[in-house]
Design an enzyme around this catalytic site. Structure first.
Site, mmCIF file in Angstrom:
data_model
loop_
_atom_site.group_PDB
_atom_site.id
_atom_site.type_symbol
_atom_site.label_atom_id
_atom_site.label_comp_id
_atom_site.label_asym_id
_atom_site.label_seq_id
_atom_site.Cartn_x
_atom_site.Cartn_y
_atom_site.Cartn_z
ATOM 1 N N GLU A 1 2.723 5.140 -3.857
ATOM 2 C CA GLU A 1 2.702 6.160 -4.944
ATOM 3 C C GLU A 1 4.039 6.864 -5.077
ATOM 4 O O GLU A 1 4.363 7.228 -6.207
ATOM 5 C CB GLU A 1 1.581 7.169 -4.662
ATOM 6 C CG GLU A 1 0.179 6.577 -4.762
ATOM 7 C CD GLU A 1 -0.185 5.683 -3.585
ATOM 8 O OE1 GLU A 1 0.421 5.878 -2.518
ATOM 9 O OE2 GLU A 1 -1.044 4.808 -3.722
ATOM 10 N N ASP B 1 0.865 -1.186 0.000
ATOM 11 C CA ASP B 1 0.000 0.000 0.000
ATOM 12 C C ASP B 1 0.906 1.243 0.000
ATOM 13 O O ASP B 1 2.122 1.133 0.172
ATOM 14 C CB ASP B 1 -0.855 -0.079 1.280
ATOM 15 C CG ASP B 1 -1.903 1.011 1.381
ATOM 16 O OD1 ASP B 1 -2.227 1.630 0.352
ATOM 17 O OD2 ASP B 1 -2.388 1.237 2.507
ATOM 18 N N ASP C 1 -9.339 4.213 -1.514
ATOM 19 C CA ASP C 1 -10.231 4.581 -0.408
ATOM 20 C C ASP C 1 -11.552 5.165 -0.879
ATOM 21 O O ASP C 1 -11.769 6.382 -0.834
ATOM 22 C CB ASP C 1 -9.507 5.577 0.502
ATOM 23 C CG ASP C 1 -8.239 4.981 1.082
ATOM 24 O OD1 ASP C 1 -8.088 3.742 1.022
ATOM 25 O OD2 ASP C 1 -7.402 5.740 1.579
HETATM 26 C C1 NOJ Z 1 -4.589 3.347 2.911
HETATM 27 C C2 NOJ Z 1 -5.265 2.237 2.160
HETATM 28 O O1 NOJ Z 1 -5.861 2.724 0.990
HETATM 29 C C3 NOJ Z 1 -6.270 1.566 3.065
HETATM 30 O O2 NOJ Z 1 -6.871 0.521 2.364
HETATM 31 C C4 NOJ Z 1 -5.570 1.063 4.311
HETATM 32 O O3 NOJ Z 1 -6.513 0.490 5.183
HETATM 33 C C5 NOJ Z 1 -4.861 2.213 5.012
HETATM 34 N N1 NOJ Z 1 -3.934 2.824 4.101
HETATM 35 C C6 NOJ Z 1 -4.094 1.747 6.271
HETATM 36 O O4 NOJ Z 1 -3.088 0.885 5.905
#
Ligand code: NOJ
Length: 842
Positions: free
Chosen positions: A481, A478, A553
């Site tokens: 970017e 995650d 998200d």
């Molecule tokens: C951002 C991610 O997009 C989300 O899915 C994740 O739960 C949080 N980071 C925490 O790791």
């Protein structure tokens, strides 16, 4: 942490604010390219020299850019790569005294491509001829016209937007229509510290698509499937960013970028692959007869590939030959994934695990978000909450379940891993070539530079030590970017440095790929015979080879459920099929109805995972209670019944790029009314047509039938008569099956995909108007790279069902369902005769 940081951290987790992201007007290179396109009178770019090599597979030459005071010489190359036209243009720059590598970045293909060999072609009378394609080359000014099927299809630099911002020797070294806006500094509030050591270096180019009006691709945007005209709005932007609480119907950049734009009309499909990993904008102007596309990138060489074929599937095939196809996923990863931020401890995980069995809902993987690691120090476990992770994994393994844990690229300062990254000098550096420190989940962090070849062996060791021999442990990458909470546009400063002293500016959109590929290599290094599963948030062309992605998200609102379909369709048609959206929505709490409809949609996402924010209430399938839990159970079970269909579709994708979920225009290019449909899709070429309900209190579906085939009602995966208008209750999943299709299913409930391994197949047959049908099935062990497999072709013709098997692997038939009639009176693995009147059910 000082107050400023706390405040900035806090604001970054509120809603997305437009002011956090640069609009074109405030982004120096975009502003300048737009200015250029509005003011250019005649193109100053002329071909001055052109040489065709003796092997017949390469053109090199010089394009002159004529300035009032001098001529800039720009070397260019033309080649044919895997049957497609490739163009590159660069400049020879004068050295300046700087730590920064002054060369334009030309290594994007090193990461994005798997293939770079040149094919032969013919060049004579200013025409390039390859396969059944022709490109007419105009020298003065430079212009390319692409012919296919005897007609011009695409013209490049017809509008004279070709702009190659050469290295300036002095302030007057410019054309009258070139602007100097933000050439050496950046006015955007969060980017003021950008030193722009190389000044302006952008590129831009126009593509005129003749008689093409439906354009797609260039993800990632939370927008319609068919790209919109941007004449009076922001251009689409490709710049990988952590865009918290993103809005729908927006051209703002998101977490990933694939600079492939595709378009189709009857008999011709075309792809423009803009090979550039820097910040990029794309303007689209749809005219009555043609469309104009204007690509603009901040720096790098000018490179693009043109793919022209008869059908969109062939564009997928050609692009896949260059950038690689998706690796066939580990079968478990096509099952259902249960995630939330966070399952708190081992007890919590095992409780959720056993509840699935108690409620008789299958699942394949449970996920751990950032809280499992001690103080978010990746490669460690919080010993209080996860004292014995191996024991926990072995409990999961007993019923074929997997654990997926998160490992992000930001590494907290002050522990072994970051100390070693510093000592080995494999971190991303700041503009002065010292380690860059920024903020992310763990607080102050450094970032591994996965462009540095020295990083790999170190990363391998960390993965080996952390993952040990746990075969059911897989990974989630995650924030790659990379997300930097206190960085400009929540990312790395553009003047940071990577291996080779290239600026981050040049490689920004591919950093995420380098990170998840490095994870992939580490997992292969650990065990070369298990197909790794990695979920990445950030991606680029080529990411499809080694990872799955999700759309980040989203929110627990109907509009996010709706937009997930065009987003995932877009990913599928640019060869990144293994994609999904957080089922239920990440932020917030879905209503019971929304959650139900989201599961009923999510079962068709190639990657099917429920996920929720740390502040959202628990919402595992049993929490909502009946009848909703029952509907969700049915939906998840339907996904498992269809696993053979999904697995076979992924297999087909891995050899020719056919989308796993496929827009309906692919099925019938002659039907002008279906090009922009983005709420209905096929599963690959199987004939299964799906139109999820994404509106509250809706019980009707407005089916768009793409062709004149018979379509059967296949609601909830149950074949009944020819489809008619009907009501769909909250327990109903709207599906049709096209006449002429044969679908392999496994109907028994099992706890996980692994436990279905030896189950026999039910073959569902929907006959076409002539009483015929065809279908396919791919079977292998579902997890290794061994080549033992069976590929089975089913056929129903002349009232006779038969199949042929290529290869040798477990395949057991149980029953046939022909137009709704169940037939069991045949022996396994033999050809059987049926004497039923298939018209009975029509
Ligand atoms: C951002 C991610 O997009 C989300 O899915 C994740 O739960 C949080 N980071 C925490 O790791």
């Amino acid at each position: 942490m000082n107050l400023w940081l706390i405040l900035s951290l806090f604001t970054s987790i509120l809603a997305v604010k437009d002011y956090l992201f640069k609009p074109c007007e405030q982004n120096g290179f975009c502003n300048r390219n737009k200015h250029y396109s509005k003011n250019v009178e005649s193109s100053p770019y002329n071909i001055n020299e052109i040489n065709f090599n003796s092997e017949g597979n390469f053109i090199s030459g010089i394009i002159h850019k004529s300035l009032p005071s001098r001529t800039v010489k720009l070397p260019f190359e033309i080649s044919i790569i895997e049957g497609n036209f490739r163009f590159k243009m660069n400049e020879n720059r004068q050295d300046i005294n700087s730590i920064v590598n002054i060369n334009r970045y030309d290594e994007t293909p090193k990461w994005a491509f798997i293939n770079t060999t040149n094919d032969q072609f013919i060049y004579k009378n200013k025409e390039i001829i390859y396969r059944d394609h022709k490109v007419a080359v105009q020298f003065n000014p430079v212009k390319f016209t692409f012919y296919y099927k005897g007609k011009p299809q695409l013209i490049i630099n017809d509008k004279h937007f070709l702009n190659f911002e050469h290295q300036l020797l002095n302030d007057s070294d410019l054309l009258p229509f070139e602007s100097t806006y933000n050439t050496n500094s950046d006015d955007f509030p969060d980017s003021k510290n950008d030193k722009l050591p190389l000044g302006r270096e952008s590129i831009g180019l126009d593509f005129t698509l003749l008689e093409f009006n439906h354009l797609y691709g260039i993800p990632e945007h939370a927008d319609s499937f068919s790209l919109k005209d941007t004449s009076n709005s922001e251009p689409y932007r490709l710049y990988n960013v952590d865009i918290f609480e993103y809005e729908t119907n927006s051209k703002l950049p998101m977490y990933g970028s694939i600079p492939l734009l595709v378009t189709s009309k009857p008999e011709v499909s075309l792809g423009i692959f803009w090979v550039n990993s820097a910040d990029t904008y794309i303007d689209i102007n749809k005219g009555k007869d043609s469309s104009l596309v204007h690509f603009m990138s901040e720096n790098g060489i000018l490179e693009f590939i043109i793919i022209i074929e008869e059908k969109p599937q062939l564009v997928n095939y050609q692009y896949g030959k260059i950038t690689g196809f998706s690796t066939l996923p580990n079968l478990f990863s096509l099952g259902y994934h249960q995630c939330r931020w966070n399952y708190n401890d081992e007890g919590d995980v095992l409780d959720i695990h056993s509840k699935f069995d108690q409620f008789e809902i299958p699942y394949d993987a449970i996920w751990l978000d950032i809280e499992y690691a001690e103080n978010k120090k990746y490669f460690t476990w919080n010993k209080e909450t996860f004292p014995n992770p191996e024991k926990m994994m072995s409990v999961l393994d007993r019923t074929g379940r997997n654990l997926i844990v998160i490992i992000d690229p930001h590494i907290k300062t002050g522990y072994q891993i970051s100390d070693e990254l510093l000592a080995k000098e494999i971190t991303i550096k700041d503009s002065q070539n010292s380690t860059y420190f920024g903020h992310c989940w763990p607080g102050e962090s450094v970032w591994i530079d996965t462009l540095n070849p020295n990083s790999q062996s170190y990363w391998n060791n960390n993965h080996l030590q952390f993952m040990k021999n746990n075969k059911n442990l897989h990974l989630w990458n995650d924030m790659n970017e990379p997300s930097v909470f206190n960085g400009p546009e929540t990312s790395s400063p553009k003047d940071n440095l990577h291996f080779g002293n290239y600026e981050h500016r040049s490689i920004h959109n591919l950093y995420g790929l380098t990170y998840h590929e490095s994870t992939y290599k580490s997992l292969i290094n650990r065990n070369s015979n298990i197909r790794p599963f990695i979920l990445t948030r950030s991606y680029f062309s080529g990411s499809q080879r080694t990872s799955a992605m999700w759309t980040g998200d989203n929110m627990s609102k109907w509009e996010y459920l709706k937009i997930s379909i065009p987003m995932i369709l877009t990913s599928n048609i640019v060869n990144f099929p293994f994609s999904g959206a957080d089922v239920g929505g990440f932020f917030g709490n879905p209503s019971k109805e929304l959650l139900t409809r989201w599961y009923q949609t999510g079962i068709f996402y190639p990657f099917f995972r429920a996920h929720a924010h740390i502040d959202s209430r628990r919402r595992e399938p049993w929490v909502v209670g009946d009848p909703y839990t029952g509907y969700i159970r049915d939906a998840i079970r339907l996904r498992y019944k269809l696993l053979p269909v999904f697995y076979t579709s992924f297999y087909i994708n891995s050899i020719n790029g056919t989308p796993v979920i496929k827009p309906i225009y692919y099925e019938n290019l002659d039907n002008g009314d279906i090009y922009d449909i983005d709420d209905e899709f096929f599963i690959s070429d199987t004939g299964i047509l799906v139109k999820p309900i994404t509106d509250e209190a809706e019980s009707k579906v407005n089916w768009i039938i793409p062709d004149d085939s018979i379509y059967y009602d296949f609601t909830n995966g149950v074949l009944s008569g020819v489809y008619k208008d009907r009501e769909y209750g909250l327990g109903d999943i709207p599906m049709l099956l096209k006449g002429g299709s044969i679908i392999p299913m496994k109907l028994r409930y099992r706890r996980s995909s692994k436990l279905m391994k030896y189950d026999p197949y039910t073959i569902v047959i929907a006959l076409d108007k002539d009483g015929k049908a065809y279908g396919e099935l791919y079977v292998d062990d579902g997890e290794s790279f061994n080549n033992d497999h069976a590929f089975i072709k089913f056929k129903f013709e002349n009232k006779k069902f038969s199949y042929c098997i290529d290869g040798d692997y477990l395949f057991k038939l149980e029953k046939l369902i022909i137009n709704g009639i169940t037939v069991t009176n045949f022996k396994n693995n033999t050809i059987v005769d049926f004497d039923i009147d298939y018209h009975d059910e029509l």
